[in-house]
Design a protein around this motif. Sequence first.
Motif, mmCIF file in Angstrom:
data_model
loop_
_atom_site.group_PDB
_atom_site.id
_atom_site.type_symbol
_atom_site.label_atom_id
_atom_site.label_comp_id
_atom_site.label_asym_id
_atom_site.label_seq_id
_atom_site.Cartn_x
_atom_site.Cartn_y
_atom_site.Cartn_z
ATOM 1 N N LEU A 250 0.870 -1.171 -0.071
ATOM 2 C CA LEU A 250 0.074 0.173 0.100
ATOM 3 C C LEU A 250 0.812 1.313 0.014
ATOM 4 N N ALA A 251 2.137 1.001 0.374
ATOM 5 C CA ALA A 251 2.986 2.350 0.207
ATOM 6 C C ALA A 251 3.486 2.789 -1.189
ATOM 7 N N PHE A 252 3.035 1.975 -1.974
ATOM 8 C CA PHE A 252 3.075 2.568 -3.530
ATOM 9 C C PHE A 252 1.889 2.638 -3.820
ATOM 10 N N PRO A 253 1.832 4.017 -4.812
ATOM 11 C CA PRO A 253 0.574 4.427 -5.435
ATOM 12 C C PRO A 253 0.124 3.261 -6.476
ATOM 13 N N GLY A 254 -1.016 2.986 -6.779
ATOM 14 C CA GLY A 254 -1.391 1.618 -7.267
ATOM 15 C C GLY A 254 -0.945 1.677 -8.752
ATOM 16 N N MET A 255 -0.898 2.585 -9.438
ATOM 17 C CA MET A 255 -0.242 2.737 -10.959
ATOM 18 C C MET A 255 1.466 2.494 -10.789
ATOM 19 N N LEU A 256 1.922 2.653 -9.712
ATOM 20 C CA LEU A 256 3.264 2.809 -9.757
ATOM 21 C C LEU A 256 3.796 1.450 -9.430
ATOM 22 N N LEU A 257 3.000 0.713 -8.608
ATOM 23 C CA LEU A 257 3.161 -0.627 -8.143
ATOM 24 C C LEU A 257 2.865 -1.602 -9.476
ATOM 25 N N ALA A 258 1.972 -1.337 -10.301
ATOM 26 C CA ALA A 258 1.856 -2.118 -11.804
ATOM 27 C C ALA A 258 2.855 -1.885 -12.562
ATOM 28 N N LEU A 259 3.566 -0.558 -12.724
ATOM 29 C CA LEU A 259 4.626 -0.315 -13.484
ATOM 30 C C LEU A 259 5.816 -1.256 -12.958
ATOM 31 N N ALA A 260 5.896 -0.919 -11.716
ATOM 32 C CA ALA A 260 7.124 -1.780 -10.979
ATOM 33 C C ALA A 260 6.973 -3.336 -11.437
ATOM 34 N N ILE A 261 5.806 -3.943 -11.459
ATOM 35 C CA ILE A 261 5.732 -5.399 -11.657
ATOM 36 C C ILE A 261 5.976 -5.571 -13.199
ATOM 37 N N ILE A 262 5.305 -4.673 -14.106
ATOM 38 C CA ILE A 262 5.784 -4.872 -15.421
ATOM 39 C C ILE A 262 7.201 -4.663 -15.846
ATOM 40 N N ALA A 263 7.721 -3.932 -15.018
ATOM 41 C CA ALA A 263 9.405 -3.810 -15.157
ATOM 42 C C ALA A 263 10.131 -5.163 -14.613
ATOM 43 N N ILE A 264 9.368 -5.757 -13.919
ATOM 44 C CA ILE A 264 9.957 -7.053 -13.689
ATOM 45 C C ILE A 264 9.484 -8.284 -14.930
ATOM 46 N N LEU A 265 8.278 -8.303 -15.026
ATOM 47 C CA LEU A 265 7.730 -9.246 -15.967
ATOM 48 C C LEU A 265 7.955 -9.006 -17.412
ATOM 49 N N GLY A 266 7.771 -7.713 -17.669
ATOM 50 C CA GLY A 266 8.072 -7.076 -19.260
ATOM 51 C C GLY A 266 6.654 -7.001 -19.709
ATOM 52 N N PRO A 267 6.609 -6.177 -20.638
ATOM 53 C CA PRO A 267 5.334 -5.639 -21.109
ATOM 54 C C PRO A 267 4.589 -6.841 -21.662
ATOM 55 N N GLY A 268 3.104 -6.751 -21.838
ATOM 56 C CA GLY A 268 2.391 -7.716 -22.330
ATOM 57 C C GLY A 268 1.054 -7.837 -21.419
ATOM 58 N N LEU A 269 0.070 -8.306 -21.988
ATOM 59 C CA LEU A 269 -1.370 -8.380 -21.546
ATOM 60 C C LEU A 269 -1.446 -9.164 -20.348
ATOM 61 N N SER A 270 -1.018 -10.592 -20.330
ATOM 62 C CA SER A 270 -1.025 -11.444 -19.201
ATOM 63 C C SER A 270 -0.222 -10.949 -18.227
ATOM 64 N N ASN A 271 0.710 -10.185 -18.232
ATOM 65 C CA ASN A 271 1.564 -9.397 -17.197
ATOM 66 C C ASN A 271 0.928 -8.206 -16.634
ATOM 67 N N VAL A 272 0.203 -7.680 -17.386
ATOM 68 C CA VAL A 272 -0.701 -6.431 -17.013
ATOM 69 C C VAL A 272 -2.053 -7.111 -15.835
ATOM 70 N N MET A 273 -2.343 -7.966 -16.387
ATOM 71 C CA MET A 273 -3.365 -8.833 -15.479
ATOM 72 C C MET A 273 -2.691 -9.199 -14.159
ATOM 73 N N ILE A 274 -1.428 -9.781 -14.188
ATOM 74 C CA ILE A 274 -0.814 -10.035 -12.857
ATOM 75 C C ILE A 274 -0.391 -8.867 -12.003
ATOM 76 N N ALA A 275 0.014 -7.908 -12.827
ATOM 77 C CA ALA A 275 0.530 -6.608 -12.136
ATOM 78 C C ALA A 275 -0.835 -5.809 -11.343
ATOM 79 N N VAL A 276 -1.800 -5.767 -12.362
ATOM 80 C CA VAL A 276 -3.113 -4.998 -11.583
ATOM 81 C C VAL A 276 -3.706 -5.939 -10.280
ATOM 82 N N GLY A 277 -3.488 -7.308 -10.470
ATOM 83 C CA GLY A 277 -4.296 -8.209 -9.539
ATOM 84 C C GLY A 277 -3.383 -8.160 -8.276
ATOM 85 N N ILE A 278 -2.014 -8.063 -8.359
ATOM 86 C CA ILE A 278 -1.192 -8.084 -7.174
ATOM 87 C C ILE A 278 -1.207 -6.946 -6.637
#
Lengths: 305, 314
Positions: A147-175
């Motif tokens: 929760l210390a991360f703004p939602g969008m930033l956390l999603a971006l950080a996860i995309i940074a780890i997993l790489g771009p793509g629709l399935s990774n977006v679902m995981i990022a938004v979910g987490i």
Amino acid sequence: MAESVAQRFYVQPRSETAHANVAPRQQGQLAIVARQLRRNRGAMIGLILIMAEILIAIAAPLVAPYPPLQQSVKHALQPPSRLHWFGTDDIGRDILSRVIYGARISLRVGLISVSIAATIGTTFGILAGFHGGALEKFIMGFADILLAFPGMLLALAIIAILGPGLSNVMIAVGIGSIPTYIRVARGSTLSIKGCDYVTGARSVGCSDARIMFRYILPNVLPPLIVLMTVGVAGAILTASGLSFLGLGAQPPTPEWGSILNAGRTYLRRAWWFAVFPGLAITVTVLSMNLLGDGLRDALDPKLRR
Amino acid sequence: MFKYIINRLISTAPVILSISILVFSMLHLVPGDPVRAMFVESGGASAEQIAQIRNLLGLDKPLPLQYVDYVTSALRGDLGKSIITQQSVTELIRLSFPSTFQLTVAGMGLAVLLGVAMGIAAALHHNSWFDNLTMLTATMGVSMPSFWLGLLLIYVFGIQLRWVPITAGSDMRRLLLPAVALGFQAAAIIARMVRSSLLEVMKEDYIRTARAKGLSSTKVILRHALRNALIPVVTVVGLQFGGLLGGAVIIESVFARRGIGQLMVGALQARDFPLAQGCVLFVAIVYVLVNLGVDMLYGFIDPRIQYHETPAAA
């Protein structure tokens, strides 16, 4: 609020012995909620729009006037007309058809992200609330960090780890939305675990897992259902934003955010290219929010008229 | 009060520590080899290049040592170098953050002005068509993607009416549209909050007293109700700030503003890990510090708030 909802609106647990006399009461509660919901005009409009959209998404090949990837350079950037209600894009694809197929993607993204968040979040939330102690501290600490991360930033950080793509977006938004479910599920569990029927279940020798699954889970559901409805809306919004940035669905996938991204280059010449996919996102998110608000009111006995 | 501030500062330390661990781990959580992942876009790299980058990122050292190196360098203001441009990450952030900060503050300012005004107006005309219209607009505002609103604003006010320039820049006229696009959702949330908070406060005894004295509705609201109704709004403003900081990423892309969001998205697309890590670390810490500031503000706004440990509740 979550706790009060759970406290006041718990369905009686269905144990084998009590099954017969409990079923009618549960139905009664559901009927009250349904009646409340029917009285709420906004929620009904939301529900109807969502149902219509789900139907359209399922029947996309039948409803869409053209295949979503069919190009025709001759018909590029045509304004809305009888042949192309929403106009055409830069390589002559029918925007209405792409928006219709896009509903499939957006609904799927919303449902999958929310399922990831709700399953993981609820499990850990119930575990934290039920067991307490070091486990609770650890889980809540983890939730607080997320929760210390703004939602969008956390999603971006996860995309940074997993790489771009629709399935990774679902995981990022979910987490990203897990901590909210943890908090709500834990809060409701705390208020429920002291109830007589939980003590009763324990005294007849039910295992912890059984108590959590059979007796606590059904009673923490009402506030979570509201959260999930609004969560689908939020997930669709964030995911389309990420696709708009080029980090989610990649062309030629007819995803709303990604169509918008392509359309913005042609804003001066072809307003319809960017306007219609955005409208689709807005209507979907609006319907979910209206339904979510209605459900919240219907499930909260304090607001019942 | 002083004790509260100290406690609050101390409680921030573990959060920042966890953020640093999480950001540090980003590179190590990449499935497969992160260094190879960086070269996926450019079609692979030679073994020498890979070894060189590993050495540059310190990936050949033991993990705990890497973390200590990362944190000590970060404390010295060194966040490493961009893999792509070889520029200092700190320098890139320093150059781009002012633009993002300006946009976020402008968005927030607009959101508060618009939100509070809409909320008061709706509460004043409770249950009228105006109230309904305002709340409908607020619901729309919450549901509308900010990037779409941004494009609509560009189309209507920039392309059709030509009221504002649509090229990027930092002067006030160029800031207006991005600020509206960014702040509209927050404005909608604030409007709903102000309205319900005002309607709640209006039921209090002191409002009845004020009415009994014969004050007009407007005076009652502005003089007596609003001060108390605005307290929960401060919370929302604090929470929304983080949302706006995240939203700025997209709005910068819509309006082609060179801010930290554009920097981050570029880094993600190019898989430039040091730069992406630096941006995430920086924005997360700014967010934590802003929330800290908002918490401290409460005491000054509402003297009724007493700072003591409350049992954690969801």
